[in-house]
Design an enzyme around this catalytic site. Structure first.
Site, PDB file in Angstrom:
ATOM      1  N   CYS A   1      61.615  96.030  32.458  1.00 36.99           N
ATOM      2  CA  CYS A   1      61.188  96.232  33.937  1.00 36.99           C
ATOM      3  C   CYS A   1      59.824  97.024  33.669  1.00 36.99           C
ATOM      4  O   CYS A   1      59.313  96.985  32.485  1.00 36.99           O
ATOM      5  CB  CYS A   1      62.030  97.465  34.383  1.00 36.99           C
TER       6      CYS A   1
ATOM      7  N   HIS B   1      58.407 104.336  23.510  1.00 38.53           N
ATOM      8  CA  HIS B   1      57.797 103.276  24.249  1.00 38.53           C
ATOM      9  C   HIS B   1      56.289 103.721  24.735  1.00 38.53           C
ATOM     10  O   HIS B   1      55.824 104.114  25.579  1.00 38.53           O
ATOM     11  CB  HIS B   1      58.285 103.488  25.592  1.00 38.53           C
TER      12      HIS B   1
ATOM     13  N   CYS C   1      54.609  98.433  31.981  1.00 39.39           N
ATOM     14  CA  CYS C   1      55.221  98.281  30.629  1.00 39.39           C
ATOM     15  C   CYS C   1      55.535  97.114  30.105  1.00 39.39           C
ATOM     16  O   CYS C   1      56.198  96.667  29.127  1.00 39.39           O
ATOM     17  CB  CYS C   1      56.871  98.981  30.751  1.00 39.39           C
TER      18      CYS C   1
END
EC number: 2.3.1.16
Length: 436
Positions: A422, A392, A99
């Protein structure tokens, strides 16, 4: 506090971010259904170059990322160069940090600028949750390899006869950590229980995220940084993120059932970020190169930090680890920040990180620091909403956050902003940005 580490070239130039752009973000199997990440990447880079009016041959490097990679295009960065009319001699390579992938892409281009090997580059990422590499079982994969080497039809039939019906079923991409078998949602549930984060608190954060994102769109704050796209059959424009629920109420969030721990959990689809398709990119160059081209930078990269922690527990605490390091390298404290933007993978993860950033005990016993990083002022935190609302696309989120934060800093008259995320594998990333 340790000595700050300024991000400058050998000539003393700062690292300028002169432009940033993204596609609208689309929920899985909606507006970008059937469009692979490489095409989303081409869309955003083509439009970014057109809007910036920077000569294509001025870009000397492109670093791009994709988390859910497609076997037919393993180096998405090079495919973007070849598919957008950029100079074929432009250096291009791909990166992946889950991510935090576009954080890594930005850091890599910045390091090339500081080393003096380039003067301008593009960093970004794209992902599609609608076009996935559907695989085959290990048994079928092995037979297919052996069949390719078999010399007779009889040998081939013998190999195929070993397969069972279940071996022929398609295998979707894994959603669990390779090393632990845990899903990120499982870790979010663990963190909610460990740090006493209630369902009501998670739903409230998710509601806040959607309301602020909807307001940002309504006030026209995102129009400059989000392009209009056209997907096949190229009839209807798609120009706004389609996950934002501006008309939702807190009561709506309370109706959803837990998604991971079905009996005792608090993490739901509504207080988590959804699977999303999209792409984002930024142009970086040395400060002197920007002046040569007559460009006013959006802002500057002041510092960055990447961290890694254990994956069995608290795997999503990357921001609590990387934020103090990035602030230290920038020579700043939490109080110096105008904006603080954190990736919202899950409301539980976000709230746990916020809690620990203000914890003296965590700083002392876990980080080995004399004092807490600092409480995050709610008036500075995710002021335009976050990933729960926007969605996302894994590799694109960092570039979205950077561009969005710099534009908002400019609207507020400048200052410092920190963006942090994160990432799977216990990874964390943070960057300090500066706008004038």
């Amino acid at each position: 506090m340790r000595q700050a580490l300024p991000l400058v070239t050998r000539q003393g130039d700062r690292i300028a971010i002169v432009s940033g752009l993204r596609t609208p973000f689309a929920r899985q199997a909606t507006a970008f259904h059937g469009i692979p990440a490489v095409d989303l990447g081409k869309m955003v880079v083509s439009e970014l170059l057109a809007r910036s009016e920077i000569p294509a041959d001025a870009i000397e490097q492109l670093v791009f990322g994709q988390v859910v990679q497609m076997p037919e295009a393993p180096n998405i960065a090079r495919e973007i160069v070849l598919g957008t009319g950029m100079n074929v001699h432009t250096d291009a390579y791909s990166v992946s940090r889950a991510c935090a992938t576009s954080f890594q892409a930005v850091a890599n281009v910045a390091e090339s600028l500081m080393a003096g090997t380039i003067r301008a580059g593009i960093a970004g990422g794209a992902d599609s949750s609608s076009v996935l590499p559907i695989g085959v079982s290990k048994a079928l994969a092995r037979v297919l390899v052996d069949v390719n080497k078999a010399r007779t039809t009889r040998q081939r039939l013998t190999l195929f006869s070993r397969l069972r019906l279940r071996d022929l079923l398609p295998v979707p991409p894994a959603v669990a950590e390779y090393s632990t078998g845990l899903r990120m949602g499982d870790t979010a549930e663990q963190m909610a229980k460990t740090y006493g984060i209630t369902r009501e608190q998670q739903d409230a954060l998710a509601y806040r995220s959607h309301q602020r994102a909807a307001q940002a769109w309504a006030e026209g704050k995102l129009a400059e940084e989000v392009m209009t796209t056209y997907a096949p059959p190229y009839k209807n424009p798609f120009s706004e993120d389609n996950n934002i629920r501006g008309n939702s109420t807190l009561a709506d969030y309370a109706k959803l059932r837990p998604a991971f721990d079905r009996k005792h959990g608090s993490v739901t689809a509504a207080n988590s970020t959804p699977l999303t398709d999209g792409a984002a990119a930024v142009i970086l160059m040395t400060e002197s190169r920007a002046k040569e081209l007559g460009l006013r930078p959006l802002g500057y990269l002041r510092s960055y930090a990447f961290t890694a922690i254990d994956v069995w527990q608290d795997m999503l605490l990357g921001p609590a680890w990387s934020t103090p390091l990035a602030l230290e390298r920038a020579g700043l404290t939490m109080a110096d920040l105008t904006l603080f933007d954190m990736h919202e993978a899950f409301a539980a993860q976000t709230l746990a990180n916020l809690q620990l950033l203000g914890s003296e005990r965590f700083a002392r016993d876990v980080l080995g620091r004399a004092q807490a990083t600092g409480e995050v002022d709610d008036t500075k935190f995710n002021v335009l909403g976050g990933s729960i609302a926007y969605g996302h696309p894994f590799a694109a989120t960092g570039a979205r956050m950077i561009t969005q934060t710099l534009h908002e800093l400019r609207r507020r008259g400048g200052g410092f902003g920190l963006v942090t995320a994160c990432a799977a594998g216990g990874l964390g990333a943070a960057m300090v940005l500066e706008a004038e």
